[in-house]
Every structure is written in C-alpha cells, then in structure tokens.
Scaffold this motif. Structure first.
Motif, PDB file in Angstrom:
ATOM      1  N   GLU A   1      84.581 -25.679 -98.786  1.00 45.78           N
ATOM      2  CA  GLU A   1      83.694 -24.736 -98.106  1.00 45.78           C
ATOM      3  C   GLU A   1      82.603 -25.454 -97.313  1.00 45.78           C
ATOM      4  O   GLU A   1      82.072 -24.916 -96.341  1.00 45.78           O
TER       5      GLU A   1
ATOM      6  N   PHE B   1      82.315 -25.914 -93.375  1.00 40.70           N
ATOM      7  CA  PHE B   1      81.678 -24.934 -92.496  1.00 40.70           C
ATOM      8  C   PHE B   1      80.182 -25.197 -92.280  1.00 40.70           C
ATOM      9  O   PHE B   1      79.575 -24.588 -91.419  1.00 40.70           O
ATOM     10  N   ASP B   2      79.596 -26.097 -93.041  1.00 39.20           N
ATOM     11  CA  ASP B   2      78.164 -26.370 -92.935  1.00 39.20           C
ATOM     12  C   ASP B   2      77.865 -27.044 -91.596  1.00 39.20           C
ATOM     13  O   ASP B   2      78.426 -28.101 -91.287  1.00 39.20           O
TER      14      ASP B   2
ATOM     15  N   LYS C   1      90.366 -26.352 -90.892  1.00 41.40           N
ATOM     16  CA  LYS C   1      88.972 -25.891 -90.965  1.00 41.40           C
ATOM     17  C   LYS C   1      88.066 -26.705 -90.034  1.00 41.40           C
ATOM     18  O   LYS C   1      87.230 -26.144 -89.332  1.00 41.40           O
TER      19      LYS C   1
ATOM     20  N   LYS D   1      88.598 -25.881 -86.379  1.00 39.43           N
ATOM     21  CA  LYS D   1      88.058 -24.552 -86.032  1.00 39.43           C
ATOM     22  C   LYS D   1      86.593 -24.645 -85.605  1.00 39.43           C
ATOM     23  O   LYS D   1      86.139 -23.903 -84.750  1.00 39.43           O
ATOM     24  N   TYR D   2      85.873 -25.603 -86.203  1.00 41.33           N
ATOM     25  CA  TYR D   2      84.456 -25.760 -85.892  1.00 41.33           C
ATOM     26  C   TYR D   2      84.188 -27.002 -85.044  1.00 41.33           C
ATOM     27  O   TYR D   2      83.055 -27.466 -84.965  1.00 41.33           O
TER      28      TYR D   2
END
Length: 135
Positions: A48, A51-52, A73, A76-77
């Motif tokens: 998780e 996402f930071d 992930k 995506k960012y």
C-alpha cells in the motif's frame, strides 16, 4: 543515500532481527535518523505504501508475482521502479564441457558482486567422472 535519499526498507518477514541490526549500524554511525528506516510491516501494508506520494522510487527483490503487482501499482503513479526477480538457476556441468572454461565461469558466476547479487549461482551440478577436472 550518499546524496541524501532516505531509504524505507521492508525486509523479508523471516529476518526481522537482521533488519534491526542494520538499522542499529546506521545509528552507531550517527547517520541522520531519517536516512534509513525499517518497515516492520506486513506485505499487504508495504504494498500500500506504493501509493504514498512521498516515495519517489520503488525497488523490489522477490518473485515474479510480487514484481508484477508492484510494477503495476508503481506504473499507475508514474514512479520509478527497480525489480530484481526470479529464482536461483542451476549451473550444470555435463561430460562434453570445456572444464577450464566452465570452472572459470562458475567462479565468476558465484562471486559476481562479491556474491551479493540475486543472480549469483548458488547451486552446482557436476556429472560424475569430471569432478576432479572441474574442481
């Protein structure tokens, strides 16, 4: 780290004491407290953290499944990501091998980066009757 980039490390859950010992070394060296941080968290929680927004790069050494998930992930960012995936291949020495060449490359393959390399050969299979020549 020499340029001031902080590291947040999530070690394998089977080696928390090693992770803590590394952290203590940084403290003994009087490194800034924020330079190296152990993340003693679950795999789910660690994933998780991708996402930071404060984390600029994600690096993972592990299996292909974890790598695919992490890359998806991170991409995506638009985060840089470094993945070192895969297992430990076998170095097999057969009868028809040039034993001088094979033994040279066996040593190079094993001590690559002083053995601190995820692709360093760890398992050797040498067929009978050429053991002496190879070793």
């Amino acid at each position: 780290m020499m340029l001031g980039n902080a590291k947040f490390i999530k070690h394998s859950s089977i080696i928390p004491q090693c992770a803590i010992a590394i952290g203590k070394l940084f403290l003994e060296l009087r490194a800034p407290i924020v330079l190296y941080t152990n993340l003693l968290v679950s795999v789910r929680r660690a994933s998780e953290l991708v996402f930071d927004i404060r984390l600029k790069c994600i690096s993972l050494t592990g299996c292909e499944v974890a790598g695919a998930s992490t890359k998806t992930k991170a991409d995506k960012y638009f985060k840089k990501n470094i993945l070192k995936l895969g297992g430990s291949d076998i170095f097999i020495v057969f009868y028809d091998v040039d034993t001088n060449k094979a033994s040279k490359w066996a040593v190079v393959s094993r001590i690559n980066n002083n053995g601190e390399c995820c692709i360093a050969i760890k398992r050797f299979i040498v067929v009978e009757n050429i053991d002496d020549e190879f070793f």
